[in-house]
Design an enzyme around this catalytic site. Structure first.
Site, PDB file in Angstrom:
ATOM      1  N   LYS A  13       0.845  -1.211   0.000  1.00  0.00           N
ATOM      2  CA  LYS A  13       0.000   0.000   0.000  1.00  0.00           C
ATOM      3  C   LYS A  13       0.880   1.262   0.000  1.00  0.00           C
ATOM      4  O   LYS A  13       0.687   2.161  -0.804  1.00  0.00           O
ATOM      5  CB  LYS A  13      -0.934   0.017   1.221  1.00  0.00           C
ATOM      6  CG  LYS A  13      -1.831  -1.210   1.324  1.00  0.00           C
ATOM      7  CD  LYS A  13      -2.771  -1.136   2.518  1.00  0.00           C
ATOM      8  CE  LYS A  13      -2.077  -1.172   3.872  1.00  0.00           C
ATOM      9  NZ  LYS A  13      -1.318  -2.412   4.142  1.00  0.00           N
ATOM     10  N   ARG A  88     -10.060   0.045   8.508  1.00  0.00           N
ATOM     11  CA  ARG A  88      -9.489  -1.258   8.821  1.00  0.00           C
ATOM     12  C   ARG A  88     -10.440  -2.122   9.631  1.00  0.00           C
ATOM     13  O   ARG A  88     -10.077  -3.230  10.013  1.00  0.00           O
ATOM     14  CB  ARG A  88      -8.245  -1.028   9.671  1.00  0.00           C
ATOM     15  CG  ARG A  88      -6.961  -1.360   8.978  1.00  0.00           C
ATOM     16  CD  ARG A  88      -5.885  -0.865   9.894  1.00  0.00           C
ATOM     17  NE  ARG A  88      -4.698  -1.585   9.753  1.00  0.00           N
ATOM     18  CZ  ARG A  88      -3.605  -1.094   9.164  1.00  0.00           C
ATOM     19  NH1 ARG A  88      -3.636   0.099   8.615  1.00  0.00           N
ATOM     20  NH2 ARG A  88      -2.526  -1.797   9.129  1.00  0.00           N
ATOM     21  N   ARG A 127      11.816  -4.812   5.364  1.00  0.00           N
ATOM     22  CA  ARG A 127      11.580  -3.389   5.081  1.00  0.00           C
ATOM     23  C   ARG A 127      12.498  -2.509   5.931  1.00  0.00           C
ATOM     24  O   ARG A 127      12.733  -2.773   7.106  1.00  0.00           O
ATOM     25  CB  ARG A 127      10.131  -3.031   5.382  1.00  0.00           C
ATOM     26  CG  ARG A 127       9.883  -1.528   5.300  1.00  0.00           C
ATOM     27  CD  ARG A 127       8.449  -1.142   5.344  1.00  0.00           C
ATOM     28  NE  ARG A 127       7.693  -1.895   6.312  1.00  0.00           N
ATOM     29  CZ  ARG A 127       6.370  -1.945   6.318  1.00  0.00           C
ATOM     30  NH1 ARG A 127       5.690  -1.299   5.398  1.00  0.00           N
ATOM     31  NH2 ARG A 127       5.735  -2.633   7.233  1.00  0.00           N
ATOM     32  N   ARG A 160      11.280  -0.723  11.402  1.00  0.00           N
ATOM     33  CA  ARG A 160      10.091  -0.461  12.224  1.00  0.00           C
ATOM     34  C   ARG A 160       9.983  -1.491  13.334  1.00  0.00           C
ATOM     35  O   ARG A 160      10.164  -2.682  13.097  1.00  0.00           O
ATOM     36  CB  ARG A 160       8.835  -0.517  11.333  1.00  0.00           C
ATOM     37  CG  ARG A 160       8.305   0.847  10.984  1.00  0.00           C
ATOM     38  CD  ARG A 160       7.267   0.802   9.911  1.00  0.00           C
ATOM     39  NE  ARG A 160       6.088   0.026  10.257  1.00  0.00           N
ATOM     40  CZ  ARG A 160       5.011  -0.063   9.474  1.00  0.00           C
ATOM     41  NH1 ARG A 160       4.986   0.591   8.323  1.00  0.00           N
ATOM     42  NH2 ARG A 160       3.980  -0.794   9.826  1.00  0.00           N
ATOM     43  N   ARG A 171       0.069  -8.866  13.503  1.00  0.00           N
ATOM     44  CA  ARG A 171      -0.607  -7.912  12.609  1.00  0.00           C
ATOM     45  C   ARG A 171      -1.413  -8.649  11.537  1.00  0.00           C
ATOM     46  O   ARG A 171      -2.513  -8.235  11.181  1.00  0.00           O
ATOM     47  CB  ARG A 171       0.427  -6.980  11.955  1.00  0.00           C
ATOM     48  CG  ARG A 171       0.961  -5.938  12.934  1.00  0.00           C
ATOM     49  CD  ARG A 171       2.237  -5.285  12.452  1.00  0.00           C
ATOM     50  NE  ARG A 171       2.115  -4.637  11.178  1.00  0.00           N
ATOM     51  CZ  ARG A 171       3.149  -4.399  10.363  1.00  0.00           C
ATOM     52  NH1 ARG A 171       4.372  -4.765  10.702  1.00  0.00           N
ATOM     53  NH2 ARG A 171       2.959  -3.788   9.214  1.00  0.00           N
TER      54      ARG A 171
HETATM   55  P1  AP5 Z   1       4.852  -1.433   1.886  1.00  0.00           P
HETATM   56  O1  AP5 Z   1       4.465  -0.715   0.631  1.00  0.00           O
HETATM   57  O2  AP5 Z   1       5.557  -0.658   2.928  1.00  0.00           O
HETATM   58  O3  AP5 Z   1       3.588  -2.223   2.464  1.00  0.00           O
HETATM   59  P2  AP5 Z   1       2.292  -1.692   3.214  1.00  0.00           P
HETATM   60  O4  AP5 Z   1       1.126  -2.411   2.634  1.00  0.00           O
HETATM   61  O5  AP5 Z   1       2.258  -0.201   3.213  1.00  0.00           O
HETATM   62  O6  AP5 Z   1       2.616  -2.304   4.617  1.00  0.00           O
HETATM   63  P3  AP5 Z   1       2.490  -1.728   6.096  1.00  0.00           P
HETATM   64  O7  AP5 Z   1       3.196  -2.745   6.937  1.00  0.00           O
HETATM   65  O8  AP5 Z   1       2.958  -0.318   6.203  1.00  0.00           O
HETATM   66  O9  AP5 Z   1       0.992  -1.808   6.286  1.00  0.00           O
HETATM   67  P4  AP5 Z   1       0.263  -1.918   7.591  1.00  0.00           P
HETATM   68  O10 AP5 Z   1      -1.093  -1.781   7.041  1.00  0.00           O
HETATM   69  O11 AP5 Z   1       0.465  -3.088   8.446  1.00  0.00           O
HETATM   70  O12 AP5 Z   1       0.942  -0.779   8.458  1.00  0.00           O
HETATM   71  P5  AP5 Z   1       0.461   0.668   8.819  1.00  0.00           P
HETATM   72  O13 AP5 Z   1       1.647   1.521   8.803  1.00  0.00           O
HETATM   73  O14 AP5 Z   1      -0.729   1.068   8.042  1.00  0.00           O
HETATM   74  O15 AP5 Z   1       5.741  -2.691   1.446  1.00  0.00           O
HETATM   75  C1  AP5 Z   1       6.333  -3.534   2.414  1.00  0.00           C
HETATM   76  C2  AP5 Z   1       7.763  -3.899   1.958  1.00  0.00           C
HETATM   77  O16 AP5 Z   1       7.693  -4.679   0.756  1.00  0.00           O
HETATM   78  C3  AP5 Z   1       8.643  -2.677   1.620  1.00  0.00           C
HETATM   79  O17 AP5 Z   1       9.954  -2.909   2.051  1.00  0.00           O
HETATM   80  C4  AP5 Z   1       8.586  -2.574   0.077  1.00  0.00           C
HETATM   81  O18 AP5 Z   1       9.773  -2.040  -0.438  1.00  0.00           O
HETATM   82  C5  AP5 Z   1       8.372  -4.036  -0.321  1.00  0.00           C
HETATM   83  N1  AP5 Z   1       7.514  -4.186  -1.495  1.00  0.00           N
HETATM   84  C6  AP5 Z   1       6.376  -3.490  -1.800  1.00  0.00           C
HETATM   85  N2  AP5 Z   1       5.851  -3.931  -2.965  1.00  0.00           N
HETATM   86  C7  AP5 Z   1       6.655  -4.954  -3.394  1.00  0.00           C
HETATM   87  C8  AP5 Z   1       6.654  -5.816  -4.534  1.00  0.00           C
HETATM   88  N3  AP5 Z   1       5.693  -5.746  -5.478  1.00  0.00           N
HETATM   89  N4  AP5 Z   1       7.648  -6.746  -4.624  1.00  0.00           N
HETATM   90  C9  AP5 Z   1       8.615  -6.824  -3.701  1.00  0.00           C
HETATM   91  N5  AP5 Z   1       8.691  -6.034  -2.598  1.00  0.00           N
HETATM   92  C10 AP5 Z   1       7.711  -5.107  -2.446  1.00  0.00           C
HETATM   93  O19 AP5 Z   1      -0.045   0.441  10.332  1.00  0.00           O
HETATM   94  C11 AP5 Z   1       0.858   0.172  11.391  1.00  0.00           C
HETATM   95  C12 AP5 Z   1       0.083   0.018  12.688  1.00  0.00           C
HETATM   96  O20 AP5 Z   1      -0.635   1.232  12.997  1.00  0.00           O
HETATM   97  C13 AP5 Z   1      -1.006  -1.076  12.685  1.00  0.00           C
HETATM   98  O21 AP5 Z   1      -0.479  -2.350  12.999  1.00  0.00           O
HETATM   99  C14 AP5 Z   1      -1.970  -0.553  13.760  1.00  0.00           C
HETATM  100  O22 AP5 Z   1      -1.488  -0.823  15.052  1.00  0.00           O
HETATM  101  C15 AP5 Z   1      -1.936   0.937  13.533  1.00  0.00           C
HETATM  102  N6  AP5 Z   1      -2.971   1.395  12.581  1.00  0.00           N
HETATM  103  C16 AP5 Z   1      -2.759   1.961  11.360  1.00  0.00           C
HETATM  104  N7  AP5 Z   1      -3.915   2.254  10.775  1.00  0.00           N
HETATM  105  C17 AP5 Z   1      -4.891   1.874  11.632  1.00  0.00           C
HETATM  106  C18 AP5 Z   1      -6.310   1.893  11.571  1.00  0.00           C
HETATM  107  N8  AP5 Z   1      -6.956   2.386  10.500  1.00  0.00           N
HETATM  108  N9  AP5 Z   1      -6.990   1.411  12.636  1.00  0.00           N
HETATM  109  C19 AP5 Z   1      -6.366   0.918  13.717  1.00  0.00           C
HETATM  110  N10 AP5 Z   1      -5.026   0.853  13.835  1.00  0.00           N
HETATM  111  C20 AP5 Z   1      -4.293   1.323  12.790  1.00  0.00           C
END
Ligand code: AP5
Length: 213
Positions: A13, A88, A127, A160, A171
């Site tokens: 994402k 979410r 990552r 992270r 997660r």
């Molecule tokens: P990346 O693009 O960073 O993936 P992402 O989907 O953004 O993953 P996140 O881990 O950031 O998502 P998340 O939803 O768990 O975390 P968030 O920060 O929202 O890609 C990942 C890796 O893969 C990178 O190194 C990239 O380079 C690589 N990659 C990407 N595409 C690729 C490809 N095609 N091929 C190979 N490699 C690739 O949330 C964190 C925390 O915050 C949650 O756990 C929760 O506690 C809280 N939180 C956030 N939002 C909410 C909400 N709405 N409600 C409640 N709690 C929330």
């Protein structure tokens, strides 16, 4: 254009969001980034968030809905926005629907980036990110030019806290329980575009662009 990017942790994402935002000239709103900024700045809310994020749990709906609703009223969202990591839960999706309705707005599309769990663990644990430039890397799939250093800012890259393998597993379990019902939620509202997220980053970008045509 008002978009939601839906997908499991590590599905890409945050990688795809800037490309889409540049193309459609809209801001990206990542609840993960907003939450991490509050934790970094040690605000009262940030201290509460950390109790949940460090364990891989979702933070309570009411707190997230509040920060998103506040962000959506900013001027740059007038032309549209991309929500990354929100909603979410069904409660968050309902709150978003109410907010949009109250503002005479609607969503154009929800893009669901579909990636199997076995690939996600490798993506998340490998990552690295730069807190100054905001750029994300991967040790294997998107390494920086100089090991451990951000190409843009020249600062050391960070890992992270919630990308440790045991937290990633939690997660993913949270996603299965609380977020996966949103696929059917948006499918039944005829908003969902499911995109295969396995393949190179460019391949996934092309698939998303095609799905939005
Ligand atoms: P990346 O693009 O960073 O993936 P992402 O989907 O953004 O993953 P996140 O881990 O950031 O998502 P998340 O939803 O768990 O975390 P968030 O920060 O929202 O890609 C990942 C890796 O893969 C990178 O190194 C990239 O380079 C690589 N990659 C990407 N595409 C690729 C490809 N095609 N091929 C190979 N490699 C690739 O949330 C964190 C925390 O915050 C949650 O756990 C929760 O506690 C809280 N939180 C956030 N939002 C909410 C909400 N709405 N409600 C409640 N709690 C929330």
């Amino acid at each position: 254009m008002r978009l939601v990017l839906l997908g499991k942790p590590g599905s890409g994402k945050g990688t795809q969001a800037p490309v889409l935002c540049e193309k459609h000239a809209i801001p990206a709103i990542s609840t993960g980034d907003l939450i991490r900024a509050a934790i970094r700045n040690e605000t009262e809310l940030g201290k509460r968030f950390k109790e949940y994020t460090s364990k891989g749990e979702l933070v309570p709906d009411t707190l997230v809905v509040e920060i998103v609703a506040e962000r959506l009223t900013e001027n740059d969202c007038k032309s549209g926005f991309l929500l990354d990591g929100f909603p979410r839960t069904i409660a968050q999706a309902d709150a978003l629907a109410t907010w949009l309705q109250n503002n005479d707005l609607s969503l154009d599309c929800v893009v669901y980036i579909d990636v199997p769990n076995e690939i996600l663990v490798e993506r998340a644990t490998g990552r690295r990110f730069c807190s100054e430039s905001g750029k994300t890397y991967h040790l294997k799939f998107a390494p920086p030019k100089v090991e451990g250093i951000c190409d843009v800012s020249g600062k050391p890259l960070m890992h992270r806290e919630d990308d440790k393998e045991e937290v990633v597993a939690k997660r993913l379990a949270e996603y299965d329980e609380k977020t996966s019902p949103l696929v059917d939620y948006y499918k039944s509202r005829d908003l969902l575009k499911q995109v295969n997220g396995v393949g190179s980053m460019d391949e996934v970008t092309t698939r998303i662009a095609d799905s939005l045509r």
